[in-house]
Each structure stands twice: as structure tokens, then as C-alpha cells.
Enzyme design. Sequence first.
Site, mmCIF file in Angstrom:
data_model
loop_
_atom_site.group_PDB
_atom_site.id
_atom_site.type_symbol
_atom_site.label_atom_id
_atom_site.label_comp_id
_atom_site.label_asym_id
_atom_site.label_seq_id
_atom_site.Cartn_x
_atom_site.Cartn_y
_atom_site.Cartn_z
ATOM 1 N N GLU A 246 0.852 -1.189 0.000
ATOM 2 C CA GLU A 246 0.000 0.000 0.000
ATOM 3 C C GLU A 246 0.885 1.236 0.000
ATOM 4 O O GLU A 246 2.010 1.195 0.496
ATOM 5 C CB GLU A 246 -0.860 0.050 1.273
ATOM 6 C CG GLU A 246 -1.816 -1.102 1.419
ATOM 7 C CD GLU A 246 -2.542 -1.038 2.768
ATOM 8 O OE1 GLU A 246 -2.727 0.058 3.309
ATOM 9 O OE2 GLU A 246 -2.911 -2.107 3.250
ATOM 10 N N LYS A 248 2.320 4.643 1.356
ATOM 11 C CA LYS A 248 2.479 5.146 2.719
ATOM 12 C C LYS A 248 2.117 6.632 2.704
ATOM 13 O O LYS A 248 2.835 7.457 2.136
ATOM 14 C CB LYS A 248 3.910 4.943 3.204
ATOM 15 C CG LYS A 248 4.084 5.354 4.645
ATOM 16 C CD LYS A 248 5.443 4.957 5.178
ATOM 17 C CE LYS A 248 5.529 5.219 6.656
ATOM 18 N NZ LYS A 248 5.088 6.559 7.051
ATOM 19 N N ARG A 253 -2.486 9.303 11.756
ATOM 20 C CA ARG A 253 -3.249 8.076 11.864
ATOM 21 C C ARG A 253 -4.528 8.306 12.656
ATOM 22 O O ARG A 253 -4.529 8.987 13.675
ATOM 23 C CB ARG A 253 -2.387 7.052 12.593
ATOM 24 C CG ARG A 253 -2.930 5.661 12.587
ATOM 25 C CD ARG A 253 -1.803 4.744 13.016
ATOM 26 N NE ARG A 253 -2.204 3.367 13.018
ATOM 27 C CZ ARG A 253 -1.354 2.346 12.959
ATOM 28 N NH1 ARG A 253 -0.059 2.574 12.897
ATOM 29 N NH2 ARG A 253 -1.777 1.116 12.960
ATOM 30 N N ARG A 268 -2.659 8.299 16.971
ATOM 31 C CA ARG A 268 -1.569 7.327 17.046
ATOM 32 C C ARG A 268 -1.248 6.963 18.499
ATOM 33 O O ARG A 268 -0.971 5.835 18.825
ATOM 34 C CB ARG A 268 -0.363 7.949 16.333
ATOM 35 C CG ARG A 268 1.024 7.481 16.690
ATOM 36 C CD ARG A 268 1.340 6.202 15.987
ATOM 37 N NE ARG A 268 2.736 5.823 16.120
ATOM 38 C CZ ARG A 268 3.310 5.369 17.231
ATOM 39 N NH1 ARG A 268 2.622 5.252 18.329
ATOM 40 N NH2 ARG A 268 4.581 5.018 17.223
ATOM 41 N N GLU A 298 -5.152 6.706 7.409
ATOM 42 C CA GLU A 298 -4.295 7.884 7.519
ATOM 43 C C GLU A 298 -5.058 9.065 6.934
ATOM 44 O O GLU A 298 -5.575 8.977 5.817
ATOM 45 C CB GLU A 298 -2.994 7.609 6.743
ATOM 46 C CG GLU A 298 -1.899 8.610 6.973
ATOM 47 C CD GLU A 298 -1.045 8.325 8.237
ATOM 48 O OE1 GLU A 298 -1.371 7.419 9.040
ATOM 49 O OE2 GLU A 298 -0.052 9.049 8.399
ATOM 50 N N PHE A 338 -6.860 1.786 5.861
ATOM 51 C CA PHE A 338 -5.982 0.665 5.503
ATOM 52 C C PHE A 338 -6.215 -0.585 6.333
ATOM 53 O O PHE A 338 -5.610 -1.615 6.076
ATOM 54 C CB PHE A 338 -4.503 1.076 5.520
ATOM 55 C CG PHE A 338 -4.014 1.728 6.796
ATOM 56 C CD1 PHE A 338 -3.855 0.984 7.949
ATOM 57 C CD2 PHE A 338 -3.688 3.077 6.815
ATOM 58 C CE1 PHE A 338 -3.382 1.575 9.111
ATOM 59 C CE2 PHE A 338 -3.216 3.682 7.982
ATOM 60 C CZ PHE A 338 -3.072 2.920 9.134
ATOM 61 N N ARG A 412 5.449 -3.791 17.033
ATOM 62 C CA ARG A 412 6.192 -3.399 15.840
ATOM 63 C C ARG A 412 6.953 -4.630 15.400
ATOM 64 O O ARG A 412 7.829 -5.110 16.115
ATOM 65 C CB ARG A 412 7.167 -2.268 16.161
ATOM 66 C CG ARG A 412 7.833 -1.670 14.922
ATOM 67 C CD ARG A 412 8.928 -0.701 15.271
ATOM 68 N NE ARG A 412 8.496 0.484 15.988
ATOM 69 C CZ ARG A 412 7.907 1.537 15.439
ATOM 70 N NH1 ARG A 412 7.648 1.550 14.140
ATOM 71 N NH2 ARG A 412 7.568 2.584 16.172
ATOM 72 N N LYS A 418 7.882 -0.856 6.465
ATOM 73 C CA LYS A 418 7.836 0.406 5.730
ATOM 74 C C LYS A 418 9.102 0.584 4.915
ATOM 75 O O LYS A 418 10.185 0.192 5.346
ATOM 76 C CB LYS A 418 7.598 1.583 6.668
ATOM 77 C CG LYS A 418 8.557 1.684 7.825
ATOM 78 C CD LYS A 418 8.074 2.712 8.852
ATOM 79 C CE LYS A 418 8.955 2.712 10.083
ATOM 80 N NZ LYS A 418 8.456 3.522 11.183
HETATM 81 P P1 ATP Z 1 5.585 4.740 13.807
HETATM 82 O O1 ATP Z 1 4.171 5.208 13.719
HETATM 83 O O2 ATP Z 1 5.846 3.477 13.065
HETATM 84 O O3 ATP Z 1 6.159 4.773 15.186
HETATM 85 P P2 ATP Z 1 6.230 7.172 12.601
HETATM 86 O O4 ATP Z 1 5.124 7.849 13.309
HETATM 87 O O5 ATP Z 1 7.554 7.851 12.552
HETATM 88 O O6 ATP Z 1 6.497 5.733 13.119
HETATM 89 P P3 ATP Z 1 6.427 6.131 10.108
HETATM 90 O O7 ATP Z 1 7.599 5.380 10.558
HETATM 91 O O8 ATP Z 1 6.684 7.156 9.086
HETATM 92 O O9 ATP Z 1 5.680 6.863 11.231
HETATM 93 O O10 ATP Z 1 5.344 5.062 9.572
HETATM 94 C C1 ATP Z 1 4.326 4.418 10.238
HETATM 95 C C2 ATP Z 1 3.036 5.190 10.092
HETATM 96 O O11 ATP Z 1 2.665 5.268 8.722
HETATM 97 C C3 ATP Z 1 1.813 4.513 10.699
HETATM 98 O O12 ATP Z 1 1.740 4.740 12.087
HETATM 99 C C4 ATP Z 1 0.660 5.157 9.945
HETATM 100 O O13 ATP Z 1 0.238 6.316 10.606
HETATM 101 C C5 ATP Z 1 1.285 5.608 8.637
HETATM 102 N N1 ATP Z 1 0.750 4.991 7.425
HETATM 103 C C6 ATP Z 1 0.559 5.640 6.255
HETATM 104 N N2 ATP Z 1 0.058 4.847 5.313
HETATM 105 C C7 ATP Z 1 -0.096 3.628 5.862
HETATM 106 C C8 ATP Z 1 -0.578 2.382 5.365
HETATM 107 N N3 ATP Z 1 -1.002 2.230 4.126
HETATM 108 N N4 ATP Z 1 -0.586 1.342 6.227
HETATM 109 C C9 ATP Z 1 -0.160 1.472 7.502
HETATM 110 N N5 ATP Z 1 0.303 2.627 8.015
HETATM 111 C C10 ATP Z 1 0.341 3.700 7.211
#
Ligand code: ATP
Length: 577
Positions: A246, A248, A253, A268, A298, A338, A412, A418
Amino acid sequence: MKFKDLSVFFQKVESASKRLEMTAILAELFQQLDSEERQRINEIIYLSQGQLLPAFRNVEFGMSEKLIHKAIAEATGRSHDDIGKAFRSLGDYGEVTQQLSGSGAGKLEVTEVYERLSELSKFSGEGTVKKKVEFLAVLLREVSPLGAKYVVRIILGKLRLGVGDPTVLDALSLAYSKSKQLRPALERAYNLCSDLGLVADILFSKGIKAVEEFKVIVGCPIRVALAARLSSAEEIIDKIGVCAVEAKYDGFRCQVHKKGDEVQIFSRNLENTTSMFPEIESAARKQIKIKNAIFEGEALAYDPQTKECLAFQETVQRKRKYDIDIMQKRFPLKLFIFDLLFAGDDLTRISYEQRRKVLSGLLRKGDVLEISPVTIAHSAGELADVFEEAIAAGREGIVAKRLDSPYQAGGRNFNWIKLKRSYSGTLNDTIDCVIVGYFFGKGLRSSFGIGSLLACVYDQNEQRYKTIAKIGSGLSEEDLKQFKKKLDEMKIKSQPKEVDSLIQPDVWLTPKFVVEVQADEITRSPVHTCGKKAEGEPGFALRFPRTVSGIRIDKNSEDATTVDEISKIFSMQGRRT
Ligand code: ATP
């Protein structure tokens, strides 16, 4: 149990430095409760976390230090000068209260104190401030001096016993079964409801079987599933084989809970953000075909004219408590769904593939909710194609998902991976650091009160914060002034026990605020404790660190990057060079 006795337990926990010790003290506390008290164990759990209900219920006392100061004066009969002097020397209104309180009868039961605090949190209307001060003064007189210390700290949101959720879960298991073997079942239930009090309550009133069979509840946020990272399409396919891919989306979130017409949106870090996003709230009512559902997506702002999605910097302007109408017109939101976690029944145990199948039939057409498109990638080449398309469309990268994976609440792992564009090349992915202290600095900077920040990442195994960088760049003069004001809310006199540091900053802070940090690479360093396994061995450090965000309101301190992740990024870096 008397609140006086609970306070003694709190004091023991507070002065314990080892996790094992804290677990044993809490287990002893739970064991001492008689059967009637066990019916209300949730109150003890919430109080031990400095709360009245789980954080997502947003209970607030609305009492500043100034009001607490007044209440202490009224309770103790001491002058404002005396209290001010004591505060300047002790740096904590809890200790000030304890020191200035008389002998304090301490007759109140835990339940009575809990109920009084609940009442205090509900005062509203005319004359509230005066009523709160008087009400609290009476309470402070009726608890023991030690009890008064903890009441004040709870009201100020600064209980600081230093007990993490896993410690409470271990203690519950120990108290119930004399071993830690129930921890996985308890943890699973906790991840599904984010309410430790509820889990404890079910364990003691219904038994472990009920905990094992626990299902998600619409209205209680589920601790979010998180993605691990890898640095190429090949690595992803090697790791999980054929997978769903998918885009990103770089927004925020939203976990949406719909129960009939009642809709709640959680962030989140599980804060209730419903009032910020009225269009998502009403779209959930209109576009979701079934009565009760929980789904995640998202949210991205888009330009109402061109219908193009906007960058994160614009989307993030929707995260605000005021001027919501104006911002909604300027930056309307779309929610790319998602995942689906509940559809009349708990779906977290079934596979991603099955959940998506149910999700595909869930939505009516509309402007706000959309299902995020999925491509199945059979090879690294196919995955790389989707990645390139996503980047071309302005997305941040992709998230690859294992087809047979359940929804791993609070975890996690490699069920989700990702891949961001920035992963190739030097260390371009940002690190989320917790600020645990600051240095006054020299020259011009010292005039802002902060020269640099002491930053940590989170060690999940030890539940402690480990230093990884001293950060002096990235913040403008204006940022520094704002930062200082915010950080000073967390100021404490000495090194918090949950911080492992060889460095001594000028000011220590309770770990709370997370900032996003960019660095050139991860290096080994003798001065930092992140990843340091033994005396004399080096830890990890960030090279040329600079902050690239203000305080990340969507992350709690435990959501910072972990030591394990740093160690993985370090080895990925090694492979590249
Ligand atoms: P994390 O939330 O993993 O601690 P982060 O806030 O720095 O880290 P990223 O590492 O950039 O965020 O990526 C994870 C986040 O990506 C998810 O928490 C979600 O909010 C977002 N996201 C965007 N698109 C998607 C998708 N298709 N599926 C799952 N998550 C997604």
C-alpha cells in the site's frame, strides 16, 4: 485499604530502582487486597499511574500550580511566602505539601480518595476555581502527609512512580498466579483495550480464561500496530515473500470507532481527537454500511480546488483544538482506510487478507472515506514498481504487509514493513528522541536559557531511556524560547530513575516530550548509553543530530525510536557502506 497504606506502597515503588523490585512491590500490594477491594482494583491501578481513568478518557483536573499553591496554604494554614520558599528549595509541590502538612489523620479509604478526586475533576460552572481550591484543601487535611504528597502530584499530572505498563502486567500475573506466565495473555488484552484497570478487573473478577478470550470493545482504543523498516524491495520480499503493498500516506493516523451513530476518533497515541475532525466523524456515520465498526486509516488534507493531497506540513495544521471550522474549509480531510479491526465482531485475529476482504464491502461512496488501494507483489521488481508509483504520486513510500498476519495490536514487527525513499543513501530516516534534559549553553544561546538538548531513545526491554545525542542544531531562536517554556513543565531536581545517562545536563526533565531528529549516521560512542551492553563498551550516537520537528504531540515517550531499532538501522547502514 486506607489511602495512607497505598501511599506507603507508592513510596516504596518510587524509591525502588530495579524493575524486578517494583514488580514485587506492586504484586504484594495487589495480593494484600481483600475480595471486596479487588472488585475495585482498577481504581488502584489508575491511581498508581497518576490517573483516574485510562488516558484516552481525557480526565483533567484543570488545576495549575498556582491553585495548588492556594490549596496548600488553605490546608496547612501556612503563608504563601512559606510555601513559595519550600517550593524553591524542594522543587515539587507534592513534597512541599508533605513537609508542611501536620500529622494528617489519614483515615480515608482508597475508594473515598478516588471518589473525591473524581468529584474534583468534574467541577464546572461559576465559582469553580474557588470551589476546587476549598475542596482540595479539605481533602489534603484528611489524608496523611505522605498521602497528601501523592494527591497533589496526581492532580498536577506528575506522580512519577516510574512504573511502566509491562511492570504492572507482570505484577498482576505474579499476584494472581505467583509467576509471570500470564503476562502474554494480560498483555494481549491490554493491547486490545489500552485500559490496564479493565484488564486487572477482568482478571480478578472473572479469571484468566476471560482475559484470554478478551475481545476488542468499540469505544476503547486498540494499541496501534506498527511497521518495522527494511532498506530495499529485495529485503522485503526475502523476509515475507508475496505481500500486499500500500502507499504510505504522510498524514496522521486515525482509529475510528463507530457504535451506531456515536463516533470516536483516536490518534496514534490513543488520544481522543474526535472534535478535531468533524468531517471524518460525520462521514463514518454516512459512509460505513454497518452499525458497529473499528477501522484505521491515515488522514490527509487536500486542496478543495485541485483535489490534490497536500504535504504533511499542511495536513498537520488540522491537529488543533480551536478554529476547527475555518481549518476544515481550508484543509478538508480525506481518510485513506488501511485496516478493519471490528465489524460486528473482533477481526484482529484473522489474516490481513481476510480483513481487507471484509473492508472492501464496507463503504458507501462519499467524499471523505476511501479505501487505500492494494497491490499484491510477487517479486522485488513488482514491489519496486509500486514503490516508484507511490513516490511519483507524492507519497512517502510504501508499507508492505504480510498477507497472513493478524492485526498485532501494540506491536512493531515484520508483519508490516515500511520502505521510504529516504532509506537509501545516508541516514535520512528520522529518529524520534525523548528529551530528558538540557544544557544552558554559551554565548548568544545562553540568553534563551537552552543551548542544547540531551536526547534519548527507548529501551523496551529495560523500560528505560538511553542517551543517544546532545542536540544543539535545528531550533531557531523563537523555537528555543517556546521549547524552554514547554520543557520546563517537566523540570525535576535530579536524574529520573528511568533515564540511563553518563552525561549530566544542567536541567533534568521527566521523559515526556518527543522530537523528530535528523542525523547523518549512527556511530559508536563511549559517552552514550544507547546499545551499551557492558562497562567499557561503546554505545550508539547520532552524528550531526538536528531537530526537524517541534514536539510530536502524537507520540508518547514510550513511542520514541527504540534501542533495538537503532541497532537495526546501524547494521543496515553497515550493509550499505
Ligand atoms: P511509527 O508510527 O511506526 O512509530 P512514525 O510515526 O515515525 O512511526 P512512520 O515510521 O513514518 O511513522 O510510519 C508508520 C506510520 O505510517 C503509521 O503509524 C501510519 O500512521 C502511517 N501509514 C501511512 N500509510 C499507511 C498504510 N497504508 N498502512 C499502515 N500505516 C500507514
